[in-house]
Design an enzyme around this catalytic site. Structure first.
Site, PDB file in Angstrom:
ATOM      1  CB  CYS A 190       0.360   4.034  -5.561  1.00 22.24           C
ATOM      2  SG  CYS A 190       1.932   3.909  -4.711  1.00 22.24           S
ATOM      3  N   GLY A 206     -10.034   0.163 -20.921  1.00 25.87           N
ATOM      4  CA  GLY A 206     -10.438  -1.190 -21.321  1.00 25.87           C
ATOM      5  C   GLY A 206     -11.763  -1.562 -20.678  1.00 25.87           C
ATOM      6  N   GLY A 234     -11.704  14.149   8.065  1.00 27.40           N
ATOM      7  CA  GLY A 234     -11.205  12.779   8.203  1.00 27.40           C
ATOM      8  C   GLY A 234      -9.777  12.764   8.710  1.00 27.40           C
ATOM      9  CB  ILE A 276      -5.424  10.910   2.844  1.00 28.14           C
ATOM     10  CG1 ILE A 276      -5.193   9.669   1.971  1.00 28.14           C
ATOM     11  CG2 ILE A 276      -5.355  12.190   2.019  1.00 28.14           C
ATOM     12  CD1 ILE A 276      -6.122   9.546   0.784  1.00 28.14           C
ATOM     13  CG  ASP A 305      -6.719   0.405  -3.356  1.00 29.18           C
ATOM     14  OD1 ASP A 305      -5.904  -0.296  -2.719  1.00 29.18           O
ATOM     15  OD2 ASP A 305      -6.696   1.651  -3.352  1.00 29.18           O
ATOM     16  CG  MET A 341      -8.716  -0.845  -0.056  1.00 28.67           C
ATOM     17  SD  MET A 341     -10.233   0.068   0.099  1.00 28.67           S
ATOM     18  CE  MET A 341     -10.263   0.988  -1.414  1.00 28.67           C
ATOM     19  CG  HIS A 365      25.000  -0.833  18.773  1.00 23.75           C
ATOM     20  ND1 HIS A 365      23.922  -0.394  19.508  1.00 23.75           N
ATOM     21  CD2 HIS A 365      26.086  -0.175  19.236  1.00 23.75           C
ATOM     22  CE1 HIS A 365      24.343   0.480  20.398  1.00 23.75           C
ATOM     23  NE2 HIS A 365      25.635   0.647  20.262  1.00 23.75           N
TER      24      HIS A 365
HETATM   25  P1  NAI Z   1      -9.145   6.478   6.016  1.00 25.69           P
HETATM   26  O1  NAI Z   1     -10.165   5.406   5.937  1.00 25.69           O
HETATM   27  O2  NAI Z   1      -7.767   6.189   6.412  1.00 25.69           O
HETATM   28  O3  NAI Z   1      -9.695   7.621   7.053  1.00 25.69           O
HETATM   29  C1  NAI Z   1     -10.939   8.274   6.877  1.00 25.69           C
HETATM   30  C2  NAI Z   1     -11.343   8.941   8.202  1.00 25.69           C
HETATM   31  O4  NAI Z   1     -12.457   9.815   7.938  1.00 25.69           O
HETATM   32  C3  NAI Z   1     -11.809   7.968   9.264  1.00 25.69           C
HETATM   33  O5  NAI Z   1     -11.062   8.159  10.430  1.00 25.69           O
HETATM   34  C4  NAI Z   1     -13.289   8.300   9.445  1.00 25.69           C
HETATM   35  O6  NAI Z   1     -13.737   8.096  10.763  1.00 25.69           O
HETATM   36  C5  NAI Z   1     -13.354   9.764   9.042  1.00 25.69           C
HETATM   37  N1  NAI Z   1     -14.675  10.266   8.585  1.00 25.69           N
HETATM   38  C6  NAI Z   1     -15.531   9.657   7.723  1.00 25.69           C
HETATM   39  N2  NAI Z   1     -16.632  10.441   7.493  1.00 25.69           N
HETATM   40  C7  NAI Z   1     -16.458  11.576   8.229  1.00 25.69           C
HETATM   41  C8  NAI Z   1     -17.242  12.780   8.409  1.00 25.69           C
HETATM   42  N3  NAI Z   1     -18.421  13.005   7.769  1.00 25.69           N
HETATM   43  N4  NAI Z   1     -16.751  13.747   9.251  1.00 25.69           N
HETATM   44  C9  NAI Z   1     -15.567  13.559   9.898  1.00 25.69           C
HETATM   45  N5  NAI Z   1     -14.796  12.434   9.748  1.00 25.69           N
HETATM   46  C10 NAI Z   1     -15.227  11.458   8.918  1.00 25.69           C
HETATM   47  O7  NAI Z   1      -9.220   7.206   4.592  1.00 25.69           O
HETATM   48  P2  NAI Z   1      -8.199   8.184   3.837  1.00 25.69           P
HETATM   49  O8  NAI Z   1      -7.340   8.901   4.798  1.00 25.69           O
HETATM   50  O9  NAI Z   1      -9.064   8.968   2.915  1.00 25.69           O
HETATM   51  O10 NAI Z   1      -7.274   7.194   3.011  1.00 25.69           O
HETATM   52  C11 NAI Z   1      -7.859   6.443   1.936  1.00 25.69           C
HETATM   53  C12 NAI Z   1      -7.068   5.220   1.598  1.00 25.69           C
HETATM   54  O11 NAI Z   1      -5.783   5.541   1.150  1.00 25.69           O
HETATM   55  C13 NAI Z   1      -6.934   4.274   2.767  1.00 25.69           C
HETATM   56  O12 NAI Z   1      -7.333   3.012   2.320  1.00 25.69           O
HETATM   57  C14 NAI Z   1      -5.477   4.305   3.089  1.00 25.69           C
HETATM   58  O13 NAI Z   1      -5.044   3.038   3.530  1.00 25.69           O
HETATM   59  C15 NAI Z   1      -4.830   4.716   1.782  1.00 25.69           C
HETATM   60  N6  NAI Z   1      -3.622   5.508   2.059  1.00 25.69           N
HETATM   61  C16 NAI Z   1      -2.547   4.917   2.629  1.00 25.69           C
HETATM   62  C17 NAI Z   1      -1.434   5.650   2.959  1.00 25.69           C
HETATM   63  C18 NAI Z   1      -0.304   4.993   3.635  1.00 25.69           C
HETATM   64  O14 NAI Z   1      -0.224   3.783   3.632  1.00 25.69           O
HETATM   65  N7  NAI Z   1       0.592   5.742   4.245  1.00 25.69           N
HETATM   66  C19 NAI Z   1      -1.346   7.089   2.674  1.00 25.69           C
HETATM   67  C20 NAI Z   1      -2.546   7.611   2.128  1.00 25.69           C
HETATM   68  C21 NAI Z   1      -3.608   6.837   1.814  1.00 25.69           C
END
Ligand code: NAI
Length: 454
Positions: free
Chosen positions: A39, A111, A180, A184, A306, A312, A439
């Protein structure tokens, strides 16, 4: 001899150490890399530093509609990256100082859980052994690396990047392919597009943003398309070779060229090689199974963040860490997983909490819903020329409680917590109507929409 040994110094780990020390427990946190975890070092915080620069650049380059004209506005990527480093360093040194002040030990080494003695859990780190009455496993997650042909080689050559390397890029790629369209992928598409890349997001689903409300997903896609991001939906990446990304769409193989590829297809709990088997911690498909008190199947061993794969997000990790420490202290505490807010920090931001209308109906709940343009907020209208943000509220038609709030539009990340409180406290619409909102603020949109719930 410690009261609590904590494996991993990310949001769950360092916060648990702080809360434990504040409550008089002798705690030690083990961290093999930088305190702050993904993070702080290569996730939430650095990406926010980048996205803020993208927003300022956008406002400068498109200020005419507010009567502000800036000629030759450009985004200095090298400077942005160096500022991001400064922000991260300031925050990580703040955590180190706080742990020190509170008397929690930070052990900068890997660890490994060795087993259990009569006194408690044993962790080996840096050639020494540490014993603690309680254990908190907070080892976080790692990027999923799927079996896409050529991916491993591309990661080795630096053609393909994960969330870690994309935040360190010295040069803005001419063409960036993002695999994806999740959180991210979307946040980095927003930044690199502003920085000058030609960005293409390849997403295997027929929509972006995962579980977000479908109308919001469409709206965000349109906004990002307006700044130049290209989306290839229902497209599954199958191969990376040379400078090409190959994907399958409607059963046909197609390919695009790219200078760099970002892999953002999700993360998985990090549980391998940390010695879970030495104390018999139960895992399922790589995640530690926990209950709402963050207990594992082993008495005295907890898991937060996570690593348990429940939600996560860093803020879930914070709450889970507190719940674990409270239960260790003998104060019964539970995580309410129904009221965890989620934000996508794009421009415009997306923020949501609780059930979508679709999800509520799927649970057999009789719902009433309202959708309202953010332009009903005077502040939003004043600050978002041509803005098309909106809010959707979902309430229980019978009990009258607010079940969910979903928004696209700026500042929503800053006031979604108001809706989280309403959902968490199971507040009834009739009571929410009595709350006074300042407001003019964009937050008033919640109040406006509450009165639209029929
Ligand atoms: P994600 O799970 O949000 O999105 C992954 C995307 O990749 C999905 O939409 C999926 O359908 C797609 N995908 C999977 N395999 C594929 C393929 N072969 N070809 C094309 N598309 C495919 O995962 P992401 O964005 O990597 O984030 C990881 C983690 O980090 C998540 O748990 C997220 O909650 C956390 N995160 C949270 C943030 C926030 O709260 N603003 C910011 C960044 C990350």
């Amino acid at each position: 001899m410690y009261d609590l040994l904590i494996l991993g110094g990310g949001p769950a780990g360092y916060l648990a150490a702080e809360r434990a020390a504040q409550s008089g427990l002798k705690a030690a946190v083990f961290e093999k890399s930088n305190i702050g975890g993904v993070c702080l070092n290569e996730g939430c915080i650095p990406s926010k530093a980048l996205l803020y620069s993208a927003k300022i650049y956008h406002n400068a380059a498109h200020g005419e509609k507010y009567g502000v004209k800036v000629e030759n506005a450009f985004l200095d990527h090298k400077y942005v990256i160096s500022r991001k480093k400064k922000v991260v360093e300031m925050l990580t040194s703040g955590i180190r100082a706080k742990l020190k002040k509170l008397g929690a030990s930070l052990i900068s080494a890997e660890g490994i859980i060795k087993g259990r003695s009569l006194e408690g859990f044993v962790i080996a780190a840096g050639g020494k052994e540490y014993v603690g009455k309680f254990l908190l496993i907070a080892t976080g997650s790692v990027s999923v690396i799927p079996p896409i042909e050529g991916l491993k080689e591309s990661l080795n050559t630096g053609f393909a990047l994960t969330n870690r390397e994309i935040l360190e890029l010295k040069q803005v790629p001419g063409e960036l392919a993002i695999i994806g369209g999740g959180v991210i992928g979307l946040e980095m598409a927003n930044y690199y597009c502003a920085a000058g890349s030609k960005v293409t997001v390849i997403e295997m689903l027929d929509h972006i943003g995962g579980n977000v409300d479908r109308d919001i997903s469409k709206s965000l896609q349109l906004s990002l398309e307006k700044i130049g991001v290209k989306f290839l939906l229902s497209s599954k990446v199958t191969k990376i070779s040379g400078r090409q990304v190959t994907f399958e769409k409607n059963g046909k193989e197609q390919a695009i060229k790219a200078d760099k590829v970002l892999l953002s297809i999700g993360r998985k709990p990090f549980t391998e090689g940390i010695g879970l088997e030495n104390i018999g911690v139960y895992t399922e498909r790589g995640r530690i199974i926990t209950d709402e008190m963050c207990r594992t199947n082993v008495a005295g061993a907890y898991a937060a963040g996570d690593v348990n794969g429940v939600s996560m997000l860093a803020h879930t990790a914070y709450r889970e860490a507190e719940v674990a420490v409270n239960n260790i202290l003998g104060k019964k505490d539970y995580v309410d997983y129904d009221a965890i807010p989620a934000v996508i920090y794009t421009n415009p931001e997306v923020a949501s909490v609780g059930l979508t209308e679709e999800a509520a109906r799927a649970r057999g709940i009789s719902v009433k819903a309202a959708k309202l343009s953010m332009n009903y907020s005077g502040r939003y209208a004043a600050e978002n020329e041509g803005g098309d943000g909106f809010i959707k509220l979902v309430a229980d038609a019978e009990g009258g409680a607010l079940l969910g709030c979903h928004m696209v539009g700026n500042y929503s990340s800053e006031f979604i917590v108001a809706a989280s409180m309403m959902v968490q406290m199971r507040m009834r619409i009739a009571d929410i109507k009595k709350i006074v909102f300042p407001h003019p603020t964009v937050s008033e949109i919640i109040r406006e929409a509450i009165f639209e719930l029929q």
